[in-house]
Design a protein around this motif. Sequence first.
Motif, PDB file in Angstrom:
ATOM      1  N   SER A 153       0.811  -1.218   0.000  1.00  0.00           N
ATOM      2  CA  SER A 153       0.000   0.000   0.000  1.00  0.00           C
ATOM      3  C   SER A 153       0.841   1.264   0.000  1.00  0.00           C
ATOM      4  N   LEU A 158      -1.056   2.289  -4.156  1.00  0.00           N
ATOM      5  CA  LEU A 158      -2.216   3.168  -4.087  1.00  0.00           C
ATOM      6  C   LEU A 158      -2.586   3.710  -5.461  1.00  0.00           C
ATOM      7  N   GLN A 162      -6.058   2.876  -7.467  1.00  0.00           N
ATOM      8  CA  GLN A 162      -6.965   3.937  -7.902  1.00  0.00           C
ATOM      9  C   GLN A 162      -7.280   3.829  -9.392  1.00  0.00           C
ATOM     10  N   VAL A 173      -6.556  -3.942  -1.415  1.00  0.00           N
ATOM     11  CA  VAL A 173      -5.142  -3.651  -1.179  1.00  0.00           C
ATOM     12  C   VAL A 173      -4.710  -4.327   0.114  1.00  0.00           C
ATOM     13  N   GLU A 175      -1.844  -5.026   3.012  1.00  0.00           N
ATOM     14  CA  GLU A 175      -0.715  -4.351   3.652  1.00  0.00           C
ATOM     15  C   GLU A 175      -0.320  -5.117   4.912  1.00  0.00           C
ATOM     16  N   ILE A 180      -2.389   1.653   6.623  1.00  0.00           N
ATOM     17  CA  ILE A 180      -2.163   1.736   5.184  1.00  0.00           C
ATOM     18  C   ILE A 180      -1.205   2.882   4.858  1.00  0.00           C
ATOM     19  N   LEU A 202      -6.334   8.907   1.334  1.00  0.00           N
ATOM     20  CA  LEU A 202      -6.900   7.574   1.552  1.00  0.00           C
ATOM     21  C   LEU A 202      -8.422   7.628   1.675  1.00  0.00           C
ATOM     22  N   LEU A 205      -9.799   7.457  -1.744  1.00  0.00           N
ATOM     23  CA  LEU A 205      -9.698   6.124  -2.334  1.00  0.00           C
ATOM     24  C   LEU A 205     -10.754   5.180  -1.770  1.00  0.00           C
ATOM     25  N   PHE A 212      -9.245  -1.720   1.790  1.00  0.00           N
ATOM     26  CA  PHE A 212      -7.916  -1.821   2.386  1.00  0.00           C
ATOM     27  C   PHE A 212      -7.912  -2.907   3.461  1.00  0.00           C
TER      28      PHE A 212
END
Length: 272
Positions: A153, A158, A162, A173, A175, A180, A202, A205, A212
């Motif tokens: 991440s 990122l 996106q 995603v 991590e 994140i 974030l 997103l 996430f």
Amino acid sequence: MSDPQGFMKFQRTDPERRPPQERIQDWKEFYKPTIEKNIKIQAGRCMDCGVPFCQSFQGCPVENQIPDWNDLVYQSDWKKACDRLHSTNNFPEFTGRLCPAPCESACVLAINESPVSIRVIENEIVERGFKEGWIHPEICHEKSGKKIAVVGSGPAGLACAQQLARQGHSVSVFEKSNKIGGLLRYGIPDFKLEKKTLDRRLSQLIEEGIEFRPNIHVGLNYEMDQLRSEFDAICLTTGAENPRELIIPGRDLKGVHLAMDYLVQQNKRNSG
């Protein structure tokens, strides 16, 4: 173009820094806000070169259209400058703070003068964009039905997530850390990047539909076979946390530490 004689009339000026006695009281970023008039003057130093090396791959790896948004800033068209900046860069507020700015080394003006302050102008554009509400979630309503995993991440993960989400894919995603952001979160000191800047992006997103999943170390507590069976595609966007050791006299002395070991623990302390 910007002011045709701007590079001859004006000298480069950089943002003012907070005084050291104030900076040592906290971990916050140390540049003071720059007034709009000064940013326009700095943008006016752009020479509109016939061959703008600043935006070539050697000058800017993401090939930002630097002369274009310099001119737009000089003309006070900040909205269009913000759009042009985001057309090549998902997160200019990160690069505007952290990038070593090879574009400035490649600036033609740097042959015999101080280069255009490109990185500062970039950061001012994106901050103006957030302040004015021009930067908002771009949600794709036509879903592809494909599920994609992004492992890591950091900035690459990122940006990858996106772009994929905006094409209608369902993106998760992964991590390994508890929060994140990868090295943006735990590798960059707060005085260079306050984490509220990362959290602000974030939030966008998340609204764009990206999921996430922190505290998951793919390959250790989450097997690759499970990842392959659950997703249609996998993007590996892991960082480079392993430091390069230096075999030099004194390396074994007490108090000599690798930067990553120090930065990660200090950033975790600062974030509670």
